[in-house]
Motif scaffolding. Sequence first.
Motif, PDB file in Angstrom:
ATOM      1  N   GLU A  61       0.897  -1.544  -0.366  1.00  0.00           N
ATOM      2  CA  GLU A  61      -0.324   0.382  -0.320  1.00  0.00           C
ATOM      3  C   GLU A  61       0.628   1.210   0.171  1.00  0.00           C
ATOM      4  O   GLU A  61       0.610   2.152  -0.754  1.00  0.00           O
ATOM      5  N   GLY A  62       2.138   1.252   0.912  1.00  0.00           N
ATOM      6  CA  GLY A  62       2.803   2.013   1.143  1.00  0.00           C
ATOM      7  C   GLY A  62       3.305   2.700  -0.605  1.00  0.00           C
ATOM      8  O   GLY A  62       3.450   3.812  -0.726  1.00  0.00           O
ATOM      9  N   LEU A  63       3.980   1.757  -0.862  1.00  0.00           N
ATOM     10  CA  LEU A  63       5.119   1.866  -2.140  1.00  0.00           C
ATOM     11  C   LEU A  63       3.915   2.198  -3.347  1.00  0.00           C
ATOM     12  O   LEU A  63       4.143   3.173  -3.990  1.00  0.00           O
ATOM     13  N   ILE A  64       2.661   1.649  -3.267  1.00  0.00           N
ATOM     14  CA  ILE A  64       1.405   2.186  -4.741  1.00  0.00           C
ATOM     15  C   ILE A  64       0.887   3.885  -4.182  1.00  0.00           C
ATOM     16  O   ILE A  64       1.390   3.857  -5.242  1.00  0.00           O
ATOM     17  N   GLU A  65       1.036   4.022  -2.862  1.00  0.00           N
ATOM     18  CA  GLU A  65       0.886   5.249  -2.829  1.00  0.00           C
ATOM     19  C   GLU A  65       1.933   5.911  -3.280  1.00  0.00           C
ATOM     20  O   GLU A  65       1.397   7.359  -3.250  1.00  0.00           O
ATOM     21  N   CYS A  66       3.136   5.803  -2.776  1.00  0.00           N
ATOM     22  CA  CYS A  66       3.907   6.591  -3.767  1.00  0.00           C
ATOM     23  C   CYS A  66       3.852   6.806  -5.338  1.00  0.00           C
ATOM     24  O   CYS A  66       4.607   7.484  -5.932  1.00  0.00           O
ATOM     25  N   TYR A  67       3.825   5.575  -5.900  1.00  0.00           N
ATOM     26  CA  TYR A  67       3.898   5.857  -7.134  1.00  0.00           C
ATOM     27  C   TYR A  67       2.253   6.416  -7.577  1.00  0.00           C
ATOM     28  O   TYR A  67       2.048   7.006  -8.705  1.00  0.00           O
TER      29      TYR A  67
END
Length: 576
Positions: free
Chosen positions: A388-394
């Motif tokens: 979730e954290g990585l996708i929010e960054c993307y």
Amino acid sequence: LPSRPSRSAGSMSVVEHVREMAAAGLHSNVRLLSGLLLTMSGNNPELFSPSQKYQLLVYHADSLFHDKEYRNAVSKYTMALQQKKALSKTSKVRSSTGNATSTPQSQCLPSEIEVKYKMAECYTMLKHDKDAIAILDGIPSRQRTPKINMMLANLYKKAGQERSSVTSYKEVLRQCPLALDAILGLLSLSVKGAEVASMTINIIQSIPNLDWLSVWIKAYAFVHTGDNTRAINTICSLEKKSLLRDNVDLLGSLADLYFRAGDNKNSILKFEQAQMLDPYLIKGMDVYGYLLAREGRLEDVENLGCRLFNISDQHAEPWVVSGCHSFYSKRYSRALYLGAKAIQLNSNSVQALLLKGAALRNMGRVQEAIIHFREAIRLAPCRLDCYEGLIECYLASNSIREAMVMANNVYKTLGANAQTLTLLATVCLEDPVTQEKAKTLLDKALTQRPDYIKAVVKKAELLSREQKYEDGIALLRNALANQSDCVLHRILGDFLVAVNEYQEAMDQYSIALSLDPNDQKSLEGLQKMEKEESPTDATQEEDVDDMEGSGEEGDLEGSDSEAAQWADQEQWFGMQ
């Protein structure tokens, strides 16, 4: 004249006195005396025999290790091993000439294997893992003790050498079939639960009251394959057994599993139960602090942080809890510092990586944040919050294609459950082309779990875009029937404003603020209502489109000046 010491003490050599003090744990005394004796030996090489020099170097190095002077200890251990090599050569020469004698001194020389293990410990403390592996690798397999195999297994795992790690963990279990952490190590490396259980079956059958162990292995096999539901059910069945009731480790695992499954309420309950049983509990308290912070219970987070710092400041958890307090108080640069400090203490702390990643993201340093979320995924491939954290960054950097690829991979890897469906839907909502797909995914998620807050929030966001406010109100009322959540009450307030139900909207904003007094959007909604009630306000603006799902992002206001304030400070940041 004072009486002479007993013959046994008088007949002991000075090196034997050093050895006795070392065995008695008088490390500071050993350090002083061995240091002086080594200087004497340097000035007169004939003063001590090669075996005595070897012993003095080892005991001196041990005392340095005890004082946490690891570099110095390594240098002395290295000198000791060189001395031992010279000693081995001379003993071979003596044995070939027939002059070898077995003295009591030569029989109780410190173990060369133990010296190498201590060197590896020094290297790991210095974060020189490659050197630690190299020194332990040099020990022939037959001579490796269980603790050497365990350290090697952990080091191989950290270095990504999975096959070697599995071999070493299996060797630990062959030597010690009840080494439960080695069992967890194998399960974390995707070794099948049945294979691991087969390695312990003989001991389970031969010792009474160990029948629970096969169920324990099964439970943690589910944990490491990401099957949270079956893991929870299996651990609950263990926990209900009278002999294992109120076990803190099992309760901590249950709390963590509920958290992974998105059931924050039960997770908090289990953490509280574990904490009551063991007031000195540290493990898992970083997740507990994060959950409390998300719920807006910042005073509780502050108290938890203080308590954990009093227990130990050498663990990552108190620093993460303190960092969560800063993050949810929108002090991102302070949260960044505390997250970095936690990682320094434990580079495997997933929660510390997530905290630092979230702080970097909110400070606009998205590429750096991505690195931290990727490392968290490597360490915990079954934890959805890492993805979730990585996708929010993307999404923050408008890399919708990368976000879509990642969400699809998670969906395939972790299976179609309410959480993965919602995560994929979150990405689909960002692209106008995939709005219908998002709707289908959210409906599936809510069919599986009607109370899953993130799915409810995203469905409400979709209904808001379509201006289907009555449907949104029905959805939110249904979700709030069995739970109370700040974000849901706030969004219900937004929807009620849209259908001119101002009084009830104010009530909903008030409830939201009672649950989280720091929720800025509820405060803004309430202030807007109060202004519109004022007769001087002629215009009436309603804006319900700007709805955030998690309330986690926060704005960046003030973070630049704060960054300047904290950037150059390397000092203790205790709880304020």
